[in-house]
Motif scaffolding. Structure first.
Motif, PDB file in Angstrom:
ATOM      1  N   PHE A  47      64.513  -7.345  -6.610  1.00  0.00           N
ATOM      2  CA  PHE A  47      63.189  -7.958  -6.560  1.00  0.00           C
ATOM      3  C   PHE A  47      63.169  -9.009  -5.464  1.00  0.00           C
ATOM      4  N   ILE A  48      62.148  -8.951  -4.594  1.00  0.00           N
ATOM      5  CA  ILE A  48      61.987 -10.001  -3.599  1.00  0.00           C
ATOM      6  C   ILE A  48      60.536 -10.453  -3.571  1.00  0.00           C
ATOM      7  N   SER A  49      60.361 -11.701  -3.182  1.00  0.00           N
ATOM      8  CA  SER A  49      59.016 -12.221  -2.966  1.00  0.00           C
ATOM      9  C   SER A  49      58.971 -12.840  -1.572  1.00  0.00           C
ATOM     10  N   LEU A  50      57.851 -12.601  -0.902  1.00  0.00           N
ATOM     11  CA  LEU A  50      57.639 -13.091   0.451  1.00  0.00           C
ATOM     12  C   LEU A  50      56.487 -14.076   0.421  1.00  0.00           C
ATOM     13  N   TYR A  51      56.695 -15.234   1.053  1.00  0.00           N
ATOM     14  CA  TYR A  51      55.637 -16.235   1.120  1.00  0.00           C
ATOM     15  C   TYR A  51      55.777 -17.000   2.426  1.00  0.00           C
ATOM     16  N   ASP A  52      54.669 -17.154   3.128  1.00  0.00           N
ATOM     17  CA  ASP A  52      54.676 -17.985   4.327  1.00  0.00           C
ATOM     18  C   ASP A  52      53.255 -18.374   4.678  1.00  0.00           C
ATOM     19  N   GLU A  53      53.136 -19.454   5.421  1.00  0.00           N
ATOM     20  CA  GLU A  53      51.846 -19.896   5.924  1.00  0.00           C
ATOM     21  C   GLU A  53      51.558 -19.287   7.288  1.00  0.00           C
ATOM     22  N   TYR A  54      52.534 -18.615   7.868  1.00  0.00           N
ATOM     23  CA  TYR A  54      52.381 -17.924   9.138  1.00  0.00           C
ATOM     24  C   TYR A  54      52.400 -16.423   8.866  1.00  0.00           C
ATOM     25  N   SER A  55      51.748 -15.673   9.721  1.00  0.00           N
ATOM     26  CA  SER A  55      51.611 -14.241   9.464  1.00  0.00           C
ATOM     27  C   SER A  55      52.947 -13.503   9.512  1.00  0.00           C
ATOM     28  N   PHE A  56      53.046 -12.472   8.689  1.00  0.00           N
ATOM     29  CA  PHE A  56      54.169 -11.540   8.725  1.00  0.00           C
ATOM     30  C   PHE A  56      53.746 -10.373   9.600  1.00  0.00           C
ATOM     31  N   GLU A  57      54.543 -10.068  10.593  1.00  0.00           N
ATOM     32  CA  GLU A  57      54.237  -8.941  11.474  1.00  0.00           C
ATOM     33  C   GLU A  57      55.010  -7.709  11.019  1.00  0.00           C
ATOM     34  N   HIS A  58      54.687  -6.586  11.578  1.00  0.00           N
ATOM     35  CA  HIS A  58      55.309  -5.318  11.182  1.00  0.00           C
ATOM     36  C   HIS A  58      56.834  -5.361  11.313  1.00  0.00           C
ATOM     37  N   GLU A  59      57.336  -5.982  12.366  1.00  0.00           N
ATOM     38  CA  GLU A  59      58.787  -6.072  12.584  1.00  0.00           C
ATOM     39  C   GLU A  59      59.482  -6.803  11.447  1.00  0.00           C
ATOM     40  N   PHE A  60      58.801  -7.777  10.859  1.00  0.00           N
ATOM     41  CA  PHE A  60      59.363  -8.506   9.723  1.00  0.00           C
ATOM     42  C   PHE A  60      59.570  -7.566   8.530  1.00  0.00           C
ATOM     43  N   PHE A  61      58.612  -6.691   8.284  1.00  0.00           N
ATOM     44  CA  PHE A  61      58.739  -5.745   7.174  1.00  0.00           C
ATOM     45  C   PHE A  61      59.852  -4.733   7.437  1.00  0.00           C
ATOM     46  N   ILE A  62      60.078  -4.393   8.687  1.00  0.00           N
ATOM     47  CA  ILE A  62      61.219  -3.531   9.037  1.00  0.00           C
ATOM     48  C   ILE A  62      62.518  -4.233   8.663  1.00  0.00           C
TER      49      ILE A  62
END
Length: 160
Positions: free
Chosen positions: A21-36
């Protein structure tokens, strides 16, 4: 460790084969490369939760499948639960667009009805249907009255 919470854009990567299980949180955008990077770092991830209200900066690359910048499909081979109820519409598109994201069937998603309605253009946008057909359960936040075409758009889903 079965979980890794509040991962931000500063995540360095690595291999976490026991995290489910993971959770992602940020005030800056997540780009496609981050999901890779996330899918490669957590290859056996079963549950993913995302909170981010910022639009993606490189969204224009969705328009061109041949664009080398964003051509890698993110694969979630073990994902069974996806929480995307507190996100900008860009992330809903990121997960539902099959040229961006691949997951097996039997996915349960938690999402806001109005956001889903916008992203799918009132459940008429054909390019999202492949991943939508893989969704087995939908848990909606908010709205309790649904469009009749919702059932056709998610033919295999139990709607809660």
């Amino acid at each position: 460790m079965p979980y890794y919470v509040e991962i931000t854009n500063n995540f360095p990567g690595g291999l976490y084969q026991y995290v489910r299980f993971i959770s992602l949180y940020d005030e800056y955008s997540f780009e496609h490369e981050f999901f890779i990077k996330i899918s490669q770092s957590f290859p056996f991830m079963e549950k993913l939760s995302l909170i981010n209200y910022q639009s993606q900066k490189h969204k224009q690359s969705y328009k061109s499948i041949n664009d080398n910048y964003n051509s890698t499909i993110v694969k979630y081979n073990y994902l069974v639960t996806l929480h995307i109820g507190e996100v900008h519409d860009d992330y809903i598109e990121e997960f539902l667009y099959n040229t961006k994201t691949y997951f097996h069937s039997n996915i349960g998603i938690y999402i806001k009805y109005k956001s889903l309605e916008r992203v799918t253009h009132n459940f008429t946008r054909d390019v999202l249907r492949i991943n939508c057909a893989k969704i087995s359960e939908i848990f909606f936040y908010g709205e309790k009255i649904y469009c009749k075409s919702l059932r056709d758009y998610f033919p295999c889903a139990i709607i809660h």
